[in-house]
Write a protein that holds these residues in place. Structure first.
Motif, PDB file in Angstrom:
ATOM      1  N   UNK A  44      48.049  48.174  41.295  1.00  0.00           N
ATOM      2  CA  UNK A  44      48.751  47.508  42.530  1.00  0.00           C
ATOM      3  C   UNK A  44      49.023  45.744  42.115  1.00  0.00           C
ATOM      4  N   UNK A  45      49.614  45.154  42.736  1.00  0.00           N
ATOM      5  CA  UNK A  45      49.902  43.696  42.227  1.00  0.00           C
ATOM      6  C   UNK A  45      48.969  42.805  41.444  1.00  0.00           C
ATOM      7  N   UNK A  46      47.762  43.030  42.310  1.00  0.00           N
ATOM      8  CA  UNK A  46      46.813  41.981  41.644  1.00  0.00           C
ATOM      9  C   UNK A  46      46.468  42.555  40.367  1.00  0.00           C
ATOM     10  N   UNK A  86      49.185  41.616  37.955  1.00  0.00           N
ATOM     11  CA  UNK A  86      49.217  40.431  37.528  1.00  0.00           C
ATOM     12  C   UNK A  86      48.057  40.289  36.382  1.00  0.00           C
ATOM     13  N   UNK A  87      47.125  40.885  36.516  1.00  0.00           N
ATOM     14  CA  UNK A  87      45.851  40.888  35.239  1.00  0.00           C
ATOM     15  C   UNK A  87      46.294  41.393  34.150  1.00  0.00           C
ATOM     16  N   UNK A 127      48.852  38.971  32.497  1.00  0.00           N
ATOM     17  CA  UNK A 127      48.366  37.911  32.144  1.00  0.00           C
ATOM     18  C   UNK A 127      47.622  38.112  30.670  1.00  0.00           C
ATOM     19  N   UNK A 143      50.924  35.819  29.391  1.00  0.00           N
ATOM     20  CA  UNK A 143      51.939  35.256  30.169  1.00  0.00           C
ATOM     21  C   UNK A 143      51.369  34.525  31.022  1.00  0.00           C
ATOM     22  N   UNK A 179      55.148  34.719  33.787  1.00  0.00           N
ATOM     23  CA  UNK A 179      54.421  35.855  34.408  1.00  0.00           C
ATOM     24  C   UNK A 179      55.145  36.213  35.721  1.00  0.00           C
ATOM     25  N   UNK A 180      55.684  35.096  36.332  1.00  0.00           N
ATOM     26  CA  UNK A 180      56.427  35.607  37.611  1.00  0.00           C
ATOM     27  C   UNK A 180      57.663  36.537  37.401  1.00  0.00           C
ATOM     28  N   UNK A 201      57.870  38.750  34.986  1.00  0.00           N
ATOM     29  CA  UNK A 201      57.234  40.188  34.787  1.00  0.00           C
ATOM     30  C   UNK A 201      56.942  40.641  36.128  1.00  0.00           C
ATOM     31  N   UNK A 202      56.422  39.890  37.069  1.00  0.00           N
ATOM     32  CA  UNK A 202      55.658  40.150  38.216  1.00  0.00           C
ATOM     33  C   UNK A 202      57.086  40.989  39.074  1.00  0.00           C
ATOM     34  N   UNK A 254      58.013  44.203  38.421  1.00  0.00           N
ATOM     35  CA  UNK A 254      57.092  45.205  38.679  1.00  0.00           C
ATOM     36  C   UNK A 254      57.448  46.844  39.045  1.00  0.00           C
TER      37      UNK A 254
END
Lengths: 561, 243
Positions: A383-385, A388-389, A392, A396, A401-402, A404-405, A408
């Motif tokens: 899931x999103x969090x 994000x890990x 990271x 990134x 990072x944003x 790549x997010x 998703x």
């Protein structure tokens, strides 16, 4: 049942001696507790269980059916999924064990949401849902491969209980070709588009992946509704579709006289001579004592050793079952690196349960790889969090990072489960700091060995090969761990283990350990099903008096299997 | 800007210069909000689906989208450093911003922990404090009065060194500190419905669930919206001389 009959009956077979799925309410998710008994503290029940997770709940259900009067003490709350749980990644933080713990060693293992549950149902409330069996080789890695340890029991001892628990959860999946080949009671779930890419990439790389095994019924099951493919398995299933002992064993246990006493934190197991007498626990800040003719500690690999260490007393100065400095040792985790891959079309990997397809093609030792034992490959659906890990971890931050997010929905992810070897230095001890109850917290030190590092590195290369074959446009890698196993292992002699083959603590006739901490090795399989199968076996043996909690010397009970 | 997201050239590891495409080239958000109002799904607002969520989840998500928690844990000096630091690491260079600083403060005010602490690290709130002190100290070594006083380029350089574990600290394991603060920040940022809008995440899905799990456009629920692959006309039209 013959294989043909089993196939014809897929999805239609219910367990004969567990009515949990029918005891749940059709219109609400909470386990009905109106008829739950309440025992007095000074009433000596037949068994006090510490921890309402995979081990404790199955053990309680089996023995309640045999007429035992049982109290389960659970540190966390008795969840009502309708009221307490949300369909949200951050909002479900409450289902993890977040009380303080200290981690150390050269490769510290993060705890909390990664591997530690809190509340009735235990860690299976947030487990992904994979329920593979161990392979026969897992029970004798020392004999076969010269690494790890042999179990004091064999695959044959657990097989009938694997089958039984698979019907109770129930498990859905394709016919399983690896280990001891077997079928599942429910047909495989439909595959999401994201997972199709993983399966196709693996096929091109010469790797077979199969759908399952997943502890989610394919269809309704009793009063449990169909999975709605929302992908929140790791956040607790608000639907009651994914199995956890909260819904698969405790309803039946309660109907047969088990009291689940939530918000009750065990502080000490009390001892008199060579027997335990009950459990001191804290509830609403008040110290109480529940008497019991026997005690089963089922707190999993960190809290079980901690409780036995905290129970140190005259004659057991270093903790219960710790006369040979074995308690807390040989704690294992699995290497669980993940490689995500990018594709041109949107995939929305967050739909469908994260556990979908897996491969055990690399499970067994192949010395040509340069290390002993192996690994499994499985889909995951961050899931999103969690995503994000992952981004990271690939290095990134900021605008990269944003970006790549935002990308998703174009990604899909495969993960490893690498069998890491048991080592004496990887252990739980008591730290200098205290928790909110004033009790010393656990410290867990972990360091990989060379075989572990070689296994993870090789497995990660295999995942990269799969994505190359699938013609992925980009990949992102995260190194991490999953699961906890060991810490109070069973063995042949007290000098090298904490408990015997019936999970009885050496030297204490009526103290048992019934959770993942008794396992001497971890395989490349998710541990939940094996923890339940061990509890089912122990429950059967205690219920039929094949092993008793009497004062005879530990280990002298007659064995039939 | 690529005319479609089928290619991967917008991603840092696939672009010639190692940098992502500037987000300002993305379409402006037309439905709902995203952080900085750019995103790949300009017509998608996850909060418009709130009627389909169970009441407990709806209340939590709607309050999270609404709330800017009061700051009670961090001092004004720490705030002065951590706010610009979070803006850099999360690329929040314009309003609207997800109030990550306030959300982190609230988590600590509620005493929420993650269930583990590295043996060579303090409790998480203290780690954040020491990070703030370290960033200000590094800025002073580089000739500025504080981290906040650095220009954008200098801030990026400090953060880049932090991310590589190259800053020095007497009271912090710097690599672990980076992991602690970044994961703390990302856990708040990507719990926010505006971030769901930006990345096209379906958000809460109970009790409705999903019925379309395919690849490509067939995998889109009726209430989901497609990726916008066209450039923002406000930028694109004049640049291409169409007006």
């Amino acid at each position: 049942m013959s294989r043909r009959l089993a196939r014809a009956a897929k999805g239609a077979v219910f367990p004969e001696d567990n009515d949990s799925a029918f005891l749940l309410d059709v219109h609400r998710r909470a386990v009905p507790t109106e008829a739950m008994p309440h025992y007095r503290d000074d009433d000596e029940v037949d068994l006090v269980i510490v921890g309402a997770g995979a081990g404790g709940s199955v053990l309680a259900q089996r023995l309640a059916r045999a007429g035992w009067r049982i109290v389960i003490l659970e540190s966390g709350p008795f969840w009502d999924p309708d009221r307490d749980w949300v369909s949200d990644e951050a909002g479900q933080h409450k289902i993890y064990w977040t009380a303080p713990r200290v981690i150390g060693g050269e490769d510290p293992v993060e705890l909390g949401k990664n591997n530690s549950g809190h509340g009735v149902g235990g860690s299976m409330v947030h487990f992904a849902g994979y329920t593979p069996r161990f392979h026969p080789s897992d029970f004798e890695t020392y004999t076969r491969d010269g690494v790890g340890a042999d179990w004091p029991l064999s695959y044959a001892d657990l097989k009938p209980h694997y089958e039984k628990v698979e019907r109770e959860l129930p498990v859905a999946g394709q016919d399983w070709p690896w280990g001891d080949p077997h079928s599942y009671p429910h047909a495989a779930h439909p595959l999401s588009g994201a997972s199709e890419l993983g399966r196709e990439g693996a096929r091109k790389a010469g790797i077979e992946m199969r759908v399952g095994p997943v502890a989610i019924p394919n269809g309704t099951f009793g009063n449990r509704p169909h999975c709605i493919y929302r992908g929140f398995c790791l956040q607790g299933c608000k639907v009651n579709a994914k199995a956890s002992p909260l819904i698969t064993h405790l309803p039946d246990a309660i109907a047969h006289g088990v009291e689940v006493r939530a918000d009750s934190h065990a502080a000490r197991v009390e001892v008199a001579g060579d027997r335990v007498t009950g459990v001191t626990y804290l509830r609403d800040g008040v110290e109480r004592f529940q008497r019991g003719a026997a005690v089963a500690v089922c707190g999993y690999s960190i809290e079980t050793p901690r409780l036995l260490l905290l129970s140190a007393t005259e004659g057991w100065e270093d903790g219960l079952g710790n006369r040979h400095d074995q308690l807390g040792r040989y704690l294992m985790v699995q290497g669980a690196s993940q490689v995500a891959a990018r594709f041109p079309q949107p995939l929305r990997q967050w739909k469908a349960p994260p556990p979908e397809i897996s491969s055990e093609q690399f499970y067994e030792t192949d010395l040509a790889r340069g290390f002993a034992r192996g690994f499994s490959i499985q889909t995951v659906g961050p899931l999103p969090i969690a995503w994000a890990e992952h981004v990271l971890a690939d290095g990134h931050w900021g605008r990269g990072l944003r970006e790549y997010m935002r990308d998703y929905n174009h990604w899909t992810t495969l993960g490893l489960l690498c069998e890491l070897l048991p080592q004496a230095r990887n252990r739980v001890t008591l730290a200098d700091e205290h928790d909110s109850h004033g009790l010393p917290v656990a410290r867990f030190d972990y360091t990989q060995c060379d075989n572990d590092r070689a296994n993870i590195a090789y497995g990660t290369k295999v995942l990269e090969t799969v994505w190359e074959a699938a013609e992925a446009q980009d990949t992102l890698t995260i190194d991490r761990y999953a699961h906890l196993v060991g810490g109070a292992r069973m063995g042949f002699r007290p000098e090298e283990s904490v408990c015997d083959r019936d999970q009885r603590v050496w030297g204490l006739a009526n103290l048992f350990v019934c959770d993942g901490s008794v396992m001497p090795t971890e395989g490349s399989a998710n541990p939940a099903l094996t923890i339940m199968a061990l509890a089912s076996r122990l429950g059967e043996r205690l219920g039929k008096r094949l092993v008793t909690a009497s004062a005879e010397p530990a280990g002298a009970a007659s064995y039939t299997s | 800007m690529a005319r479609s997201f089928r290619e991967a050239g917008h991603l840092p590891k696939q672009s010639a210069d190692g940098e992502p495409r500037p987000p300002e080239e993305l379409p402006r958000q037309r439905a709902g909000l995203t952080p900085q109002m750019h995103g790949r799904y300009p017509d998608y607002d996850v909060l418009a689906q709130a009627d389909h969520w169970d009441p407990v989840t709806r209340e939590l998500l709607e309050s999270r989208a609404r709330e800017v928690p009061p700051v009670t844990v961090f001092t004004a000096a720490e705030e002065a450093c951590l706010r610009p630091f979070l803006d850099v690491v999360l690329a929040q260079d314009a309003e609207p911003r997800i109030p990550v600083f306030e959300m982190v403060d609230k988590k600590f005010a509620q005493g929420k922990l993650d269930g583990y602490r590295y043996e060579d690290m303090p409790e998480d709130p203290e780690t954040w404090r020491r990070v703030a002190a370290m960033l200000d100290r590094v800025a002073r070594e580089r000739g500025a009065p504080s981290f906040a006083a650095l220009d954008d380029e200098a801030r990026d350089a400090v953060v880049d060194a932090f991310s590589e574990g190259e800053l020095e600290s007497e009271d912090l394991n710097v690599s672990r500190a980076w992991s602690v603060v970044m994961r703390g920040a990302l856990s708040e940022f990507y719990s926010h419905p505006w971030a769901f809008n930006e990345i096209g995440f379906g958000g809460p899905a109970y009790p409705r669930g999903y019925m379309r799990m395919h690849q490509g456009p067939q995998g889109r629920e009726p209430w989901e919206r497609p990726e916008a692959f066209e450039e923002d006309p406000v930028i694109d039209v004049p640049r291409r001389g169409l007006k």
